[in-house]
Design an enzyme around this catalytic site. Structure first.
Site, PDB file in Angstrom:
ATOM      1  N   HIS A  92      -0.316  -8.854   0.792  1.00  0.00           N
ATOM      2  CA  HIS A  92      -1.410  -9.014   1.762  1.00  0.00           C
ATOM      3  C   HIS A  92      -1.991 -10.417   1.764  1.00  0.00           C
ATOM      4  O   HIS A  92      -2.745 -10.770   2.658  1.00  0.00           O
ATOM      5  CB  HIS A  92      -2.531  -8.023   1.443  1.00  0.00           C
ATOM      6  CG  HIS A  92      -2.049  -6.627   1.309  1.00  0.00           C
ATOM      7  ND1 HIS A  92      -1.760  -6.040   0.100  1.00  0.00           N
ATOM      8  CD2 HIS A  92      -1.761  -5.699   2.243  1.00  0.00           C
ATOM      9  CE1 HIS A  92      -1.327  -4.809   0.294  1.00  0.00           C
ATOM     10  NE2 HIS A  92      -1.315  -4.573   1.581  1.00  0.00           N
ATOM     11  N   ASN A 124      -1.067  -0.467   8.845  1.00  0.00           N
ATOM     12  CA  ASN A 124      -0.049  -0.253   9.889  1.00  0.00           C
ATOM     13  C   ASN A 124       0.333   1.221   9.994  1.00  0.00           C
ATOM     14  O   ASN A 124       0.651   1.704  11.075  1.00  0.00           O
ATOM     15  CB  ASN A 124       1.136  -1.208   9.717  1.00  0.00           C
ATOM     16  CG  ASN A 124       2.080  -0.796   8.639  1.00  0.00           C
ATOM     17  OD1 ASN A 124       2.868   0.114   8.846  1.00  0.00           O
ATOM     18  ND2 ASN A 124       1.990  -1.446   7.487  1.00  0.00           N
ATOM     19  N   SER A 184      -2.996   2.119   4.189  1.00  0.00           N
ATOM     20  CA  SER A 184      -2.048   1.211   4.849  1.00  0.00           C
ATOM     21  C   SER A 184      -2.448   1.091   6.314  1.00  0.00           C
ATOM     22  O   SER A 184      -2.372   2.054   7.078  1.00  0.00           O
ATOM     23  CB  SER A 184      -0.624   1.772   4.719  1.00  0.00           C
ATOM     24  OG  SER A 184       0.190   1.297   5.754  1.00  0.00           O
ATOM     25  N   CYS A 189       2.550  -8.753  13.504  1.00  0.00           N
ATOM     26  CA  CYS A 189       3.918  -9.103  13.121  1.00  0.00           C
ATOM     27  C   CYS A 189       4.956  -8.241  13.842  1.00  0.00           C
ATOM     28  O   CYS A 189       4.635  -7.195  14.411  1.00  0.00           O
ATOM     29  CB  CYS A 189       4.077  -9.003  11.609  1.00  0.00           C
ATOM     30  SG  CYS A 189       4.217  -7.306  11.044  1.00  0.00           S
ATOM     31  N   HIS A 211       0.827  -1.202   0.000  1.00  0.00           N
ATOM     32  CA  HIS A 211       0.000   0.000   0.000  1.00  0.00           C
ATOM     33  C   HIS A 211       0.865   1.256   0.000  1.00  0.00           C
ATOM     34  O   HIS A 211       1.034   1.917   1.027  1.00  0.00           O
ATOM     35  CB  HIS A 211      -0.940  -0.024   1.217  1.00  0.00           C
ATOM     36  CG  HIS A 211      -2.111  -0.929   0.999  1.00  0.00           C
ATOM     37  ND1 HIS A 211      -2.825  -1.502   2.031  1.00  0.00           N
ATOM     38  CD2 HIS A 211      -2.703  -1.355  -0.135  1.00  0.00           C
ATOM     39  CE1 HIS A 211      -3.798  -2.242   1.530  1.00  0.00           C
ATOM     40  NE2 HIS A 211      -3.732  -2.177   0.214  1.00  0.00           N
ATOM     41  N   GLU A 258      -5.928  -8.188   3.447  1.00  0.00           N
ATOM     42  CA  GLU A 258      -5.403  -9.313   4.234  1.00  0.00           C
ATOM     43  C   GLU A 258      -6.546 -10.096   4.884  1.00  0.00           C
ATOM     44  O   GLU A 258      -6.518 -11.329   4.951  1.00  0.00           O
ATOM     45  CB  GLU A 258      -4.422  -8.810   5.308  1.00  0.00           C
ATOM     46  CG  GLU A 258      -3.792  -9.970   6.070  1.00  0.00           C
ATOM     47  CD  GLU A 258      -2.899  -9.520   7.209  1.00  0.00           C
ATOM     48  OE1 GLU A 258      -2.199  -8.500   7.073  1.00  0.00           O
ATOM     49  OE2 GLU A 258      -2.914 -10.213   8.247  1.00  0.00           O
TER      50      GLU A 258
HETATM   51 FE1  SF4 Z   1       4.695  -9.022   6.605  1.00  0.00          FE
HETATM   52 FE2  SF4 Z   1       4.324  -7.526   8.792  1.00  0.00          FE
HETATM   53 FE3  SF4 Z   1       5.384  -6.464   6.653  1.00  0.00          FE
HETATM   54 FE4  SF4 Z   1       2.804  -7.126   6.639  1.00  0.00          FE
HETATM   55  S1  SF4 Z   1       3.769  -5.555   7.900  1.00  0.00           S
HETATM   56  S2  SF4 Z   1       4.275  -7.497   5.006  1.00  0.00           S
HETATM   57  S3  SF4 Z   1       2.888  -9.006   7.902  1.00  0.00           S
HETATM   58  S4  SF4 Z   1       6.300  -8.142   7.894  1.00  0.00           S
END
Ligand code: SF4
Length: 324
Positions: free
Chosen positions: A82, A233, A231, A203, A47, A134
């Site tokens: 994802h 995260n 995104s 993760c 992303h 995901e």
């Molecule tokens: Fe893999 Fe974590 Fe990166 Fe996603 S954020 S691609 S789960 S290491």
């Protein structure tokens, strides 16, 4: 002496690319080198618009579904980091498409866990965000109805399982560590026998980037997360910054997006980047601040990362030849 105001920048470390994103981008790059353009990529490989535009310029064609790819093409199709539902590689095989899987191994691990729980006869709960690729991919590892999605503490409080003694839990990899703990707490107290992963599905990269923001955000007047609004995260990092008490915590895709009115009176700034944001964009943002402020950059190291994932065997020769 500079007449610019002073600005202390605290740069979070770790930040930016994780091993899964790095691997996914390498897979597209190496596929372009090995097979030539075009290569098809189902969904944004990661992303980030800057990354996607860069790969597009080299000959990658991004599609949302396989039916957008011409019948009979010999060009490879790559599945994004994802992960995808089982039906996607099945359809690729059915259409005789050559496909390469860039699913992050840590997402694949969650797919395997979900399948193992299903084989053991558990009803499965997935904590995640509805509609995120995901989550679609993980839920699509099993027949429809096998996995219940829980997004909030309220969902966890209201959930009525068929068999409260036969539940198992998996999670999206890029969630807020704190929000997820609160949901798990509710589920564990309501269903004490629920099978919970020994080690969090969230993760290492998500966890480390959130921990870094928790340390930096209380020390600065403002916090910038370099990343994309889709995104997960990156958006969680903005929230972590807010909750850690930083009065200004904002997402910026690149330097052009900076709303300078927010930063007129600051003396210190924390900067991090989501796992799909390249370092070039972080540097661009720092350079933009350096034009207006006399900046002093310090790196706040909260964890060391040395994880790398193997790329598919079929592309390894090229990687070994250093042709990336
Ligand atoms: Fe893999 Fe974590 Fe990166 Fe996603 S954020 S691609 S789960 S290491």
């Amino acid at each position: 002496m500079s007449d610019k105001p002073n600005l202390d920048i605290l740069l979070c470390a770790p930040r930016g690319f994780c091993a899964g994103v790095d691997r996914a981008i390498q897979i597209v790059d190496l596929a372009l080198k090995k097979y030539g353009a075009p290569v098809y990529v189902r969904h944004e490989i990661v992303h980030n618009k800057y990354v996607v535009d860069g790969l597009r310029a080299k000959g990658a064609i991004f599609v949302e579904e396989l039916d957008e790819i011409p019948e009979g093409t010999e060009a490879p199709v790559i599945f994004s980091a994802h992960g995808v539902a089982k039906s996607v590689p099945a359809e690729a095989r059915h259409r005789n498409m050559f496909h390469l899987d860039a699913t992050c191994p840590l997402v694949t691990k969650v797919h395997v866990e979900a399948q193992r729980h299903a084989e053991q006869g558990h009803d499965i709960i997935l904590i995640g965000h509805k509609g995120h690729p995901e989550v679609i991919g993980t839920m699509g590892q099993l027949p429809p109805g096998s996995i219940t999605l829980i997004e909030t503490v309220e969902d966890a409080e209201a959930f009525e399982p068929r068999d409260p003694d036969n539940l198992a839990l998996v999670t999206q990899t890029t969630l807020s560590v704190d929000d997820t703990s609160a949901i798990v707490l509710v589920l564990r107290s309501r269903f004490p026998s629920i099978a919970i992963p020994k080690k969090e599905d969230i993760c290492y990269a998500t966890t480390n980037r959130q921990e870094a923001v928790k340390v930096v955000a209380p020390q600065v007047d403002a916090m910038i997360v370099v990343g994309a609004p889709n995104s997960s995260n990156s958006m969680r990092l903005v929230e972590v910054g807010e909750r850690a008490g930083c009065p200004i915590s904002v997402l910026v895709q690149r330097a052009d997006d900076i709303d300078w009115s927010l930063f007129a009176n600051i003396g210190s700034l924390g900067i991090t980047a989501g796992a799909s944001a390249p370092e070039a964009l972080v540097e661009e943002v720092i350079d933009a601040f350096a034009e207006r402020f006399a900046v002093k950059v310090e790196i706040a190291v909260t964890a060391e990362e040395n994880i790398a994932f193997n790329i598919p065997r079929i592309l390894r020769e090229l990687e070994a030849a250093g042709s990336r």
